[in-house]
Write a protein that holds these residues in place. Structure first.
Motif, PDB file in Angstrom:
ATOM      1  N   LEU A   4      61.780 -26.203 -23.899  1.00 53.56           N
ATOM      2  CA  LEU A   4      62.056 -27.634 -24.076  1.00 53.56           C
ATOM      3  C   LEU A   4      60.984 -28.517 -23.442  1.00 53.56           C
ATOM      4  N   THR A   5      60.229 -27.966 -22.510  1.00 55.73           N
ATOM      5  CA  THR A   5      59.189 -28.730 -21.831  1.00 55.73           C
ATOM      6  C   THR A   5      57.841 -28.625 -22.546  1.00 55.73           C
ATOM      7  N   GLN A  49      54.968 -29.013 -24.973  1.00 51.42           N
ATOM      8  CA  GLN A  49      54.662 -30.100 -25.896  1.00 51.42           C
ATOM      9  C   GLN A  49      53.170 -30.156 -26.172  1.00 51.42           C
ATOM     10  N   ARG A  67      62.555 -32.021 -23.048  1.00 49.81           N
ATOM     11  CA  ARG A  67      63.274 -32.803 -24.061  1.00 49.81           C
ATOM     12  C   ARG A  67      64.744 -32.402 -24.004  1.00 49.81           C
ATOM     13  N   GLN A  68      65.574 -33.182 -24.630  1.00 48.44           N
ATOM     14  CA  GLN A  68      66.981 -32.830 -24.746  1.00 48.44           C
ATOM     15  C   GLN A  68      67.129 -31.721 -25.775  1.00 48.44           C
ATOM     16  N   ARG A 128      67.076 -30.581 -35.477  1.00 46.86           N
ATOM     17  CA  ARG A 128      65.735 -30.933 -35.951  1.00 46.86           C
ATOM     18  C   ARG A 128      65.367 -30.172 -37.218  1.00 46.86           C
TER      19      ARG A 128
END
Length: 167
Positions: free
Chosen positions: A8-9, A11, A154-155, A160
């Protein structure tokens, strides 16, 4: 860092300070690359090129109208021998492993394809200059550097990508 938090981190980062990676950080990136699953376990069909020369990175960027490496001080190019679908899938796994370990180390990264397919893959002279072995084709690259700002998770979501279930 736990796996889901790393996922989730992770990017795409498009701004880097000029601070170079440490040797230990590069070694961990390479270790993660070598831990990636590759088709039929044929690791000999892949090659990594670590570029830390600003002049060479600038040459790689010259194939694009923009600066696709965004000032990253390190670029890792993944090449494959006779790349077909299986090899390209393996290249993706290699790059993703490096991006995930970069995140775990608190480093920024960004997957870059254009500078490779539009330029380096067509420039035999530069490929030879940076040590890509004969018979190997540069397929993909990863820009890596220190972070200008801390990475944040991110959440989590499962919305998505559209999904259907077959019972």
């Amino acid at each position: 860092m736990e796996t889901m938090k790393t996922l989730l981190t992770r990017q795409a980062v498009r701004q880097y300070p000029s601070t170079q990676l440490t040797s230990a950080q590069v070694q961990q990136l390479l270790q993660a690359a070598n831990a990636a699953p590759v088709g039929m376990g044929q690791y000999e069909n892949f090659h990594l090129t670590v570029v830390q020369s600003p002049a060479i990175i600038k040459q790689l960027e010259s194939f694009s109208q923009q600066q696709p490496y965004y000032g990253a001080p390190t670029v890792i190019i993944v090449s494959a021998k006779d790349p077909g679908a299986m090899e390209l899938l393996s290249v993706g796994g290699i790059v993703e492993n490096m991006a995930l370990i970069a995140t775990e180390l608190g480093l920024a990264s960004c997957d870059i394809l254009g500078a490779i397919t539009l330029g380096l893959a067509k420039d035999q002279k530069l490929s030879q200059k940076i040590g890509i072995p004969t018979g190997f084709k540069p397929c993909f690259s990863l820009a890596v550097g220190q972070t200008a700002e801390p990475l944040t998770a991110r959440q989590p979501t499962i919305k998505r990508i559209t999904t259907n279930f077959v019972d």
